[in-house]
Design a protein around this motif. Sequence first.
Motif, PDB file in Angstrom:
ATOM      1  N   PRO A 193      12.989  12.014  -6.391  1.00  0.00           N
ATOM      2  CA  PRO A 193      11.740  12.746  -6.144  1.00  0.00           C
ATOM      3  C   PRO A 193      11.559  13.126  -4.671  1.00  0.00           C
ATOM      4  O   PRO A 193      11.024  14.195  -4.365  1.00  0.00           O
ATOM      5  CB  PRO A 193      10.666  11.759  -6.595  1.00  0.00           C
ATOM      6  N   ALA A 194      12.018  12.266  -3.752  1.00  0.00           N
ATOM      7  CA  ALA A 194      11.869  12.584  -2.326  1.00  0.00           C
ATOM      8  C   ALA A 194      12.687  13.825  -1.958  1.00  0.00           C
ATOM      9  O   ALA A 194      12.266  14.628  -1.110  1.00  0.00           O
ATOM     10  CB  ALA A 194      12.310  11.397  -1.477  1.00  0.00           C
TER      11      ALA A 194
ATOM     12  N   GLY B   1       0.838  -1.207   0.000  1.00  0.00           N
ATOM     13  CA  GLY B   1       0.000   0.000   0.000  1.00  0.00           C
ATOM     14  C   GLY B   1       0.866   1.248   0.000  1.00  0.00           C
ATOM     15  O   GLY B   1       0.611   2.208  -0.741  1.00  0.00           O
ATOM     16  N   ILE B   2       1.916   1.223   0.833  1.00  0.00           N
ATOM     17  CA  ILE B   2       2.841   2.367   0.892  1.00  0.00           C
ATOM     18  C   ILE B   2       3.584   2.517  -0.437  1.00  0.00           C
ATOM     19  O   ILE B   2       3.747   3.628  -0.947  1.00  0.00           O
ATOM     20  CB  ILE B   2       3.832   2.187   2.070  1.00  0.00           C
ATOM     21  N   PHE B   3       3.996   1.383  -1.015  1.00  0.00           N
ATOM     22  CA  PHE B   3       4.716   1.440  -2.305  1.00  0.00           C
ATOM     23  C   PHE B   3       3.844   2.122  -3.378  1.00  0.00           C
ATOM     24  O   PHE B   3       4.332   2.942  -4.163  1.00  0.00           O
ATOM     25  CB  PHE B   3       5.084   0.037  -2.794  1.00  0.00           C
TER      26      PHE B   3
ATOM     27  N   SER C 210      11.114   5.604   1.933  1.00  0.00           N
ATOM     28  CA  SER C 210      11.537   4.234   2.241  1.00  0.00           C
ATOM     29  C   SER C 210      10.616   3.632   3.298  1.00  0.00           C
ATOM     30  O   SER C 210      10.527   4.150   4.409  1.00  0.00           O
ATOM     31  CB  SER C 210      12.980   4.243   2.750  1.00  0.00           C
ATOM     32  N   SER C 211       9.942   2.535   2.940  1.00  0.00           N
ATOM     33  CA  SER C 211       8.992   1.936   3.896  1.00  0.00           C
ATOM     34  C   SER C 211       9.714   1.371   5.110  1.00  0.00           C
ATOM     35  O   SER C 211       9.153   1.328   6.211  1.00  0.00           O
ATOM     36  CB  SER C 211       8.176   0.844   3.208  1.00  0.00           C
TER      37      SER C 211
ATOM     38  N   GLU D  26      18.376   6.368   5.125  1.00  0.00           N
ATOM     39  CA  GLU D  26      18.780   4.964   5.177  1.00  0.00           C
ATOM     40  C   GLU D  26      19.002   4.597   6.646  1.00  0.00           C
ATOM     41  O   GLU D  26      18.250   5.045   7.496  1.00  0.00           O
ATOM     42  CB  GLU D  26      20.027   4.761   4.303  1.00  0.00           C
ATOM     43  N   ALA D  27      20.060   3.847   6.932  1.00  0.00           N
ATOM     44  CA  ALA D  27      20.250   3.331   8.298  1.00  0.00           C
ATOM     45  C   ALA D  27      20.442   4.427   9.340  1.00  0.00           C
ATOM     46  O   ALA D  27      20.304   4.173  10.540  1.00  0.00           O
ATOM     47  CB  ALA D  27      21.455   2.394   8.314  1.00  0.00           C
TER      48      ALA D  27
END
Lengths: 205, 363
Positions: free
Chosen positions: B177-178, A177-179, B291-292, B268-269
Amino acid sequence: MRRTFPILVCFSFGMTMLVQFFVPSKLSTDAYNEITNWVQIIYAFALIVGVVGLLKYHFSRVSRRERGWFYNLVTVASLIVMSLLGFIGGRGDGGSFMWVFNNMMAPMQATVFSLLAFFVASAAYRGFLARNLEAFLLLFSAVMIMFGIASVGNAIPPFSDIANWILINPSMTARRGIFIGVGLGTIAVSLRVILGVERTYLGKE
Amino acid sequence: MPLQVFAFELYISDQPNDDGTRLTVEWDPLPPDDLRSIDPEIYSLLRSESPDGEFTSIDIVSRLDPSRRKIDENLATGRSYYYKLAYSDSTISWESNVAGPAAPEENWYNRSRTNVLIGILITGAFVGIFIILGRKGKSLYLRPIAGLNAMDEAIGRATEMGKPILYSSGRGKMERPASIASMNILGSVAEKVASYGTPLIFPNNDPVVTAVAQEVAREGYTKAGHADLYNPDNIYFVTDSQFGYAAAVDGIMMRERPATNLFFGTFEAESLILAETGNSIGAIQIAGTDSSIQMAFFIVACDFVLIGEELFAASGYLSGDPQVVGTLKGSDYLKVIIIIMILFGAVVGLLNQEWFVNLFLTA
């Protein structure tokens, strides 16, 4: 004009890259590789600007003797020393540049990275406090996954099965969903930039 | 040693949707039944520019490879090629029939991406329609986003406490884009902090992002009528090293004690290192990333998190620009279409039909 030209450049390159995605011909792939090389060249020049800015910032703090100015001096000295080592001795294995990198830079980076273990523990403690039903479900899922993936728990069928089910079903569903949202947002931002609707990143009017 | 020629077929075809430099070589199962006793596992794939010319080995082929297929690359467009398979040892030497000629052809349209093109056209149409509606002044409703509603509160808190605001766009380069979304948010944030006279600190990981951020922030301060308050020394390049950057930002947090931390961009980390340090100094924190995985870290350590497309919607939400808001409405309607397709796909999948899934495959 100050904004029109960058918008035109952005539009033409954006459309070129968009069309390129659908055209596999040699001309198209060559153009893609060429533009990618340009990006690298621009980045190399931008790095010079960044280093100049960095030196300017730290020198000004040293010259004004601001609080912690000694650390600014250490930063500048480190930058100069590493640059000299790289230019004089090269960056090959066995050189002094790589020695400093392997014995000073890498351990320092590993040290900061290792802090993550403690931060994960403190964040997990706060995140998993079972204050309500949702937090309890989060705690339950986390415990099941930790047991299911850890070596001992993995040998016990219920834990590994439950962990896999959580990862493959609810977790993956939420992530997809997030993707989808991120994908749509990315397309929308890209179109806004290419069409010149979004101009904030250009700075001055 | 006798040379045996076996009549099993090689099939040569142009690799579709390419730049005219590849041919596909396929063959019947290897080896033929009467050769199984020899049981070699590795054969040579040979190529020549004429059927009687000298063949050179270009690759090895495993009998165990179930695809029975090789793609020969870096060929000259339009030139004819011939192929054969061969095996040789101290007891036997055999070859397949020569296959060819075949010439790679240059393609000007990648047919396997037609579905992507249709998707982009539909997306473009929706976004375009709503941009036009926005230009015409049609009122478009946007659902409230908690993280963005809290922005004013977070900036106000820093102002009341007389402390700075720390902004980070993470490790993303400018083309992401982010990062672009982050710069758009920075514009609105800079305008607000300028009107309150609150210092904004933005240590940076990328020199290009630094240059853009300085311009965007300057513009925000100018728009607010406080160009004199803009301090370029507060937006500076630190290092492009991941954990060097994390250490630098942590150090700034511990020394400057910002009342508000804003993390928008690609992380990232280092995300949890930054967010937990911010949490430990009691800063109110708002974060958004594409990033999820890092989103999960931000959720446990920050007060508000922009989820999924909310990061990309933020600039329209904060600026209220009707054209930008129009694009957000366009993507909202696309979400409705995607939800309908997911439900339809689930039904079709339950009926064991794969044609619908195949519509979305790309090469």
